[in-house]
Write a protein that holds these residues in place. Structure first.
Motif, PDB file in Angstrom:
ATOM      1  N   ARG A   1       3.957   0.272  -6.276  1.00 45.11           N
ATOM      2  CA  ARG A   1       4.413  -1.148  -6.820  1.00 45.11           C
ATOM      3  C   ARG A   1       3.397  -2.682  -6.613  1.00 45.11           C
ATOM      4  NH1 ARG A   1       9.858  -2.411  -6.231  1.00 45.11           N
ATOM      5  NH2 ARG A   1      11.125  -0.941  -4.916  1.00 45.11           N
ATOM      6  N   ARG A   2       1.664  -2.303  -5.911  1.00 45.85           N
ATOM      7  CA  ARG A   2       0.590  -2.956  -6.406  1.00 45.85           C
ATOM      8  C   ARG A   2       0.375  -2.798  -7.002  1.00 45.85           C
ATOM      9  NH1 ARG A   2      -0.159  -2.123  -0.568  1.00 45.85           N
ATOM     10  NH2 ARG A   2      -1.838  -0.126  -0.538  1.00 45.85           N
TER      11      ARG A   2
ATOM     12  N   ARG B   1       6.406   5.533   2.421  1.00 44.40           N
ATOM     13  CA  ARG B   1       5.770   4.457   1.849  1.00 44.40           C
ATOM     14  C   ARG B   1       5.106   3.655   2.053  1.00 44.40           C
ATOM     15  NH1 ARG B   1       8.917   3.490   7.180  1.00 44.40           N
ATOM     16  NH2 ARG B   1       6.796   3.483   8.041  1.00 44.40           N
TER      17      ARG B   1
ATOM     18  N   GLU C   1       4.511   4.389  -1.580  1.00 44.72           N
ATOM     19  CA  GLU C   1       5.718   3.629  -3.005  1.00 44.72           C
ATOM     20  C   GLU C   1       4.833   2.202  -3.098  1.00 44.72           C
ATOM     21  OE1 GLU C   1       9.753   4.697  -1.469  1.00 44.72           O
ATOM     22  OE2 GLU C   1       9.673   2.754  -2.549  1.00 44.72           O
ATOM     23  N   ARG C   2       3.912   1.749  -1.875  1.00 47.21           N
ATOM     24  CA  ARG C   2       4.085   0.289  -2.027  1.00 47.21           C
ATOM     25  C   ARG C   2       2.804  -0.122  -3.020  1.00 47.21           C
ATOM     26  NH1 ARG C   2       4.900  -0.771   4.222  1.00 47.21           N
ATOM     27  NH2 ARG C   2       6.919  -1.436   4.371  1.00 47.21           N
TER      28      ARG C   2
ATOM     29  N   LEU D   1       5.184 -10.478  -3.064  1.00 44.45           N
ATOM     30  CA  LEU D   1       5.299  -8.388  -3.788  1.00 44.45           C
ATOM     31  C   LEU D   1       4.514  -7.765  -4.675  1.00 44.45           C
ATOM     32  CD1 LEU D   1       8.963  -9.878  -4.386  1.00 44.45           C
ATOM     33  CD2 LEU D   1       8.109  -7.887  -2.802  1.00 44.45           C
ATOM     34  N   ALA D   2       4.076  -8.912  -5.653  1.00 42.62           N
ATOM     35  CA  ALA D   2       2.640  -7.984  -5.866  1.00 42.62           C
ATOM     36  C   ALA D   2       1.318  -7.770  -4.983  1.00 42.62           C
ATOM     37  CB  ALA D   2       2.458  -8.996  -7.261  1.00 42.62           C
ATOM     38  N   GLU D   3       1.558  -8.645  -4.309  1.00 42.20           N
ATOM     39  CA  GLU D   3      -0.326  -8.486  -3.641  1.00 42.20           C
ATOM     40  C   GLU D   3       0.194  -7.270  -2.433  1.00 42.20           C
ATOM     41  OE1 GLU D   3      -3.538 -10.070  -3.240  1.00 42.20           O
ATOM     42  OE2 GLU D   3      -2.357 -10.603  -5.857  1.00 42.20           O
ATOM     43  N   THR D   4       2.084  -7.290  -1.454  1.00 41.72           N
ATOM     44  CA  THR D   4       1.499  -5.804  -0.828  1.00 41.72           C
ATOM     45  C   THR D   4       2.580  -5.229  -0.864  1.00 41.72           C
ATOM     46  OG1 THR D   4       3.797  -7.498  -0.223  1.00 41.72           O
ATOM     47  CG2 THR D   4       1.995  -8.284   0.845  1.00 41.72           C
ATOM     48  N   GLY D   5       2.653  -5.198  -2.260  1.00 45.43           N
ATOM     49  CA  GLY D   5       3.620  -3.695  -2.639  1.00 45.43           C
ATOM     50  C   GLY D   5       5.108  -3.783  -1.716  1.00 45.43           C
ATOM     51  N   TYR D   6       5.867  -4.310  -1.583  1.00 51.37           N
ATOM     52  CA  TYR D   6       7.013  -4.277  -0.185  1.00 51.37           C
ATOM     53  C   TYR D   6       7.981  -4.518  -1.141  1.00 51.37           C
ATOM     54  CZ  TYR D   6       5.172  -5.379   4.392  1.00 51.37           C
ATOM     55  OH  TYR D   6       4.747  -5.476   5.409  1.00 51.37           O
TER      56      TYR D   6
END
Ligand code: SF4
Lengths: 216, 640
Positions: free
Chosen positions: A36-37, A29, A32-33, B305-310
């Motif tokens: 995305r970041r 997890r 994955e985050r 969303l961009a800062e946390t990657g959730y």
């Protein structure tokens, strides 16, 4: 959209410090985050609940660190590996830091099976004079069923002890694998059993996976 | 930065055998350890990391304190029950996450009271931290123990355990209070003097400065508390964060490693709800309603969303589909997040086809279950509780949901609402079965087998600061009789009934309605081993029963007695802004079966919150009614 199989990025990272106490699922997890970041152009699966196309290497037990973990990420377009690495590093914490990115071919083996052999280095709570006893069998409980594993089926070569340091190599089999912490604890239990109770029992301080490779 | 003891070297070896060590590790992405501060505050959630990490109060308060000059804030949680025992055995005191420092070395700690079953965990927290559990036993060297959160609207059952309690929203009150403590401590003021000063600040209640009156005295005087010295306020009014609407919806947020509840980006889109359900405390305590604008929200979600990657975002509030711009917000987010594999969730109280349309906008192809809360089984009782929803609204929502592809639906009801009769209970069964029939009709024949309709019931808990605060709870045995009646009334096999344990609801009612004497009960229960009462497997009914004898109180009287509206209740000195007069009027309307509309969709209905708090509803645009309320559009009423 071009075929994402064309852009399979293999990322190598470490798992260390306090974060070696994370479970495989927690690591997955967190990675994955980080992807995305880093805002990499990752591919997303089609269908019911769309998710990132990412594949992880073989699981590391809770408490075992590593300098050589991998995951594969499918991307929708080419990003130069050094750029991808820089973006990932900027989005990662030090104890789960990527240090290498490269593309692999569409037919290359997946991260979870590409490296069945891994070597480990462990630090014990005190230096040993004569080395650790090696049991022939190890009992494990899997899905509530007791199983007996033959150490020789998994251990490649010897278990080498030097002072408080132990190194060994394990190979995963299609039928299953022997966890490094389980093997080492079995050795330590055998060692502690030979000692008078008044003495401080031996225990593991840390275990680190140091290399991973294909079978020979 | 003040030097505090680092307990990590002692904690680390214990984690080898701990369940889920990731709870205790710190080093999460986004966590802050502020260096240039000389006053340390620790915000505590009185339950485990998994349950508390995503708590909004915790995030907001840690952020505002860290943003204040000279102050720093850390987090702490209770370990899981088994690890609490390990720590006691090893004499390891409760520690903060960021510095792994003992709680008792902080200048102040804040414990949030998220629900009525957290009281024994407050004592467990203090005891594990090595801080005396009663305010009166603390010395000059102990940290200030501050409380707050939803349960602070009736602070009395917690009163002896806290040095001071913050009433209402803490965005401004908490840093103000901490600055005051810091300044006075640096000037050498005693603990008692600091508390005397804090008691004179807006929104702070210092229980030790008020004598608790007897029933007779209280009814005579019109208040249960008597100040022990001149100059203290006799009514403590809640604090309202008036800049909520314009404040940024994105703020720093920690991304945990451990799997937590609500582990996603949470963006609060609006605060408050004025639907006016008469049993609901939240609907009274967050007035007036404040909405963040669509631009603010969309921007906040994308940045977050961009800062946390959730990969998931929840647009949080009591009922986010009531936001005046919700359709616009969801449409814009859908467009911006297309192809990124991000889920959006929208909690909703809205029981009509508009609510379903909104849910459909974010559900994509994956349609799990939908939940609706009619709360009562007959129109008569729904009017009593002011749940302004008709059968047609519900059926319209069901038609829309099952036609759009949903196959599972859960209906929430309360048992034991004021004026409830057996006909209302049978009405729940009838409503659920007809809802099932509607669902069947909306689904192609070959898919009907997959339809699931479930009914979930909880015992009504009369809450302080609501129109039903004077109404009693029914006894647990009677609750069980009514549930059995409901079970027998449900004939359809495809409709299943779930039921929440009435014993915990009983404790909730006592904690919600009790006065200062209830604190003795809490303490006695905790001493008998009660803790983690909100966990079904930990709830120790016997400990609570025995504790009542020891404390010399009859909890059944506290939970179950019905009073006239003239009775002075134990929280009369705490004000949400909504007037007692309005609550009494609403109770009378309930008895008459008369409803009161939502002021955010029409005109003011005179609850008193806006004039009292010198504020007003702040909506981003005009709210439009839908469903039956739109056609009925009852004329708004002023104060009668
Ligand atoms: S005072 Fe009027 S407008 Fe303000 S919250 Fe109460 S009913 Fe609504």
């Amino acid at each position: 959209m071009p075929d994402p199989n064309l852009f399979r990025l293999r990322v190598e990272y470490c798992k260390k410090g306090r974060l070696s106490m994370l479970s495989h699922l927690e690591i997955a997890r967190a990675l994955e985050r980080a992807v995305r970041r880093a805002d990499l152009p990752f591919a997303v699966s089609q269908g019911f609940s769309p998710h990132m196309k990412i594949a992880f290497g073989s699981a590391l037990p809770v408490g075992v660190g590593s300098t050589c973990e991998i995951f594969d990420l499918q991307m929708t377009r080419y990003v130069a590996p050094e750029k991808a690495l820089a973006a990932l590093r900027a989005a990662s914490v030090p104890d789960l830091m990527p240090h290498d990115c490269r593309y692999i071919g569409p037919r290359d083996a997946a991260a979870s099976v590409v490296y069945p052999v891994a070597s480990y280095q462990a630090e014990l709570s005190f230096a040993l004079e004569g080395g650790l006893p090696l049991p022939e069998e190890v009992h494990v409980v899997r899905k509530k069923k007791e199983k007996t594993l033959k150490v020789a089926d998994y251990l490649v070569g010897q278990l080498a002890t030097e002072g408080a340091m132990v190194t060994f190599e394990l190979e995963a089999k299609p039928t299953g694998s022997l966890r490094p912490d389980v093997l080492l604890n079995a050795c330590i239990d055998a060692f502690n059993a030979t000692r008078p109770e008044v003495q401080e029992p031996l225990h593991i301080v840390s275990i680190t996976r140091t290399t991973q490779r294909a079978s020979r | 930065m003040r030097k505090m003891t680092d307990l990590w070297p002692r904690l680390e070896p214990l984690l080898r055998d701990a369940e889920r060590p990731s709870r205790y590790l710190n080093h999460e992405f986004g966590c802050v350890r502020k260096q240039d501060a000389d006053f340390a505050f620790c915000m505590v959630y009185p339950d485990t990391y998994e349950l508390g990490q995503a708590n909004q109060a915790l995030r907001i308060l840690v952020n505002v304190v860290n943003a204040s000059e000279n102050l720093c804030a850390e987090r702490a949680f209770l370990p899981a029950p088994a690890f609490c025992d390990v720590m006691r055995r090893e004499h390891l005191p409760l520690f903060s996450i960021e510095s792994c420092a003992p709680l008792r070395e902080f200048d102040a700690i804040g414990i949030t009271l998220p629900h009525e079953l957290a009281a024994t965990n407050v004592l467990e927290t203090l005891d594990l931290a090595g801080i005396p559990i009663r305010s009166e036993d603390r010395s000059e060297n102990d940290p200030f123990v501050l409380g707050g959160g939803p349960c602070a609207y009736n602070p009395e059952p917690y009163a002896p355990f806290f040095d001071a309690i913050s009433i209402g929203e803490g965005e401004e009150a908490v840093p103000e209070g901490l600055h005051l403590i810091r300044r006075m401590r640096q000037e050498g003021a005693s603990r008692g003097d600091v508390l005397r000063a804090l008691a004179r600040e807006d929104g702070w209640y210092v229980p030790s400065l008020y004598r608790w009156r007897s029933e007779e005295e209280a009814q005579e005087a019109g208040s249960w508390i008597e100040p022990v010295e001149p100059g203290l306020p006799t009514v403590i009014r809640k604090r309202l964060f008036t800049r909520f609407a314009e404040s940024n919806g994105w703020e720093l947020c920690i991304v945990p490693y451990a799997e937590c509840v609500h582990d996603r980006l949470n963006v609060e889109v609006l605060r408050g709800c004025a639907r006016g359900c008469r049993f609901c405390q939240a609907g009274m305590m967050y007035r007036p309603v404040r909405e963040r604008s669509a631009d603010n929200i969309v921007e906040s979600v994308l940045t977050g969303l961009a800062e946390t990657g959730y990969d998931e975002v929840s647009l949080t509030s009591l009922s986010s589909t009531d936001h005046s711009q919700i359709a616009d917000i969801l449409t814009r987010l859908n467009k911006a997040l297309d192809g990124k594999g991000v889920r959006i969730s929208v909690p909703s109280q809205r029981l009509d086809s508009f609510g379903v349309d909104m849910a459909g906008l974010v559900a994509g192809q994956k349609k799990g279950g939908l939940t609706f809360a009619p709360e009562a089984g007959t129109q008569r009782l729904r009017d009593v509780i002011n749940k302004n929803v008709t059968e047609d609204d519900l059926f319209g929502a069901i038609d829309a949901a099952f036609a759009a592809g949903w196959r599972r639906c859960k209906l929430y009801f309360m048992i034991g609402l004021p004026t409830e009769t057996d006909d209302d209970i049978k009405g729940i069964a009838s409503l659920a079965q007809r809802a099932y029939d509607r669902a069947k009709a909306a689904v192609p024949p070959e898919q009907r087998g997959s339809i699931r309709m479930s009914v979930s019931c909880a015992l009504f808990v009369p809450k302080a600061q609501t129109p039903f605060q004077w109404d009693g709870q029914i006894a647990p045995e009677e609750a069980i009789r009514r549930v059995n009646l409901l079970r027998h009334s449900v004939k359809h096999k495809a409709v299943d009934v779930h039921w929440h344990d009435p014993e915990t609801s009983f404790v909730e009612a006592v904690m919600s309605r009790g006065g200062r004497e209830a604190a003795r009960w809490v303490e006695a229960a905790w001493k008998r081993g009660a803790r983690f009462d909100a966990w079904t497997e930990c709830f120790d009914e016997q400990a609570w029963r025995d504790a009542a004898d020891e404390a010399g109180i009859d909890p059944a009287v506290i939970a179950q007695t019905e009073y006239p509206v003239e009775r002075v209740m134990p929280w009369t000195h705490i004000s949400t802004g909504v007037s007692s007069r309005f609550l009494a009027l609403e109770r009378r309307r309930a008895q008459e079966g008369a409803t009161t509309p939502d002021c955010t969709f029409g005109t003011c209905t005179g609850c008193g919150a806006c004039p009292d708090l010198d504020s007003e509803n702040m909506l981003a645009a005009v709210r439009m009614l839908s469903g039956s309320s739109a056609s009925a559009a009852a004329p708004a009423r002023g104060e009668e």
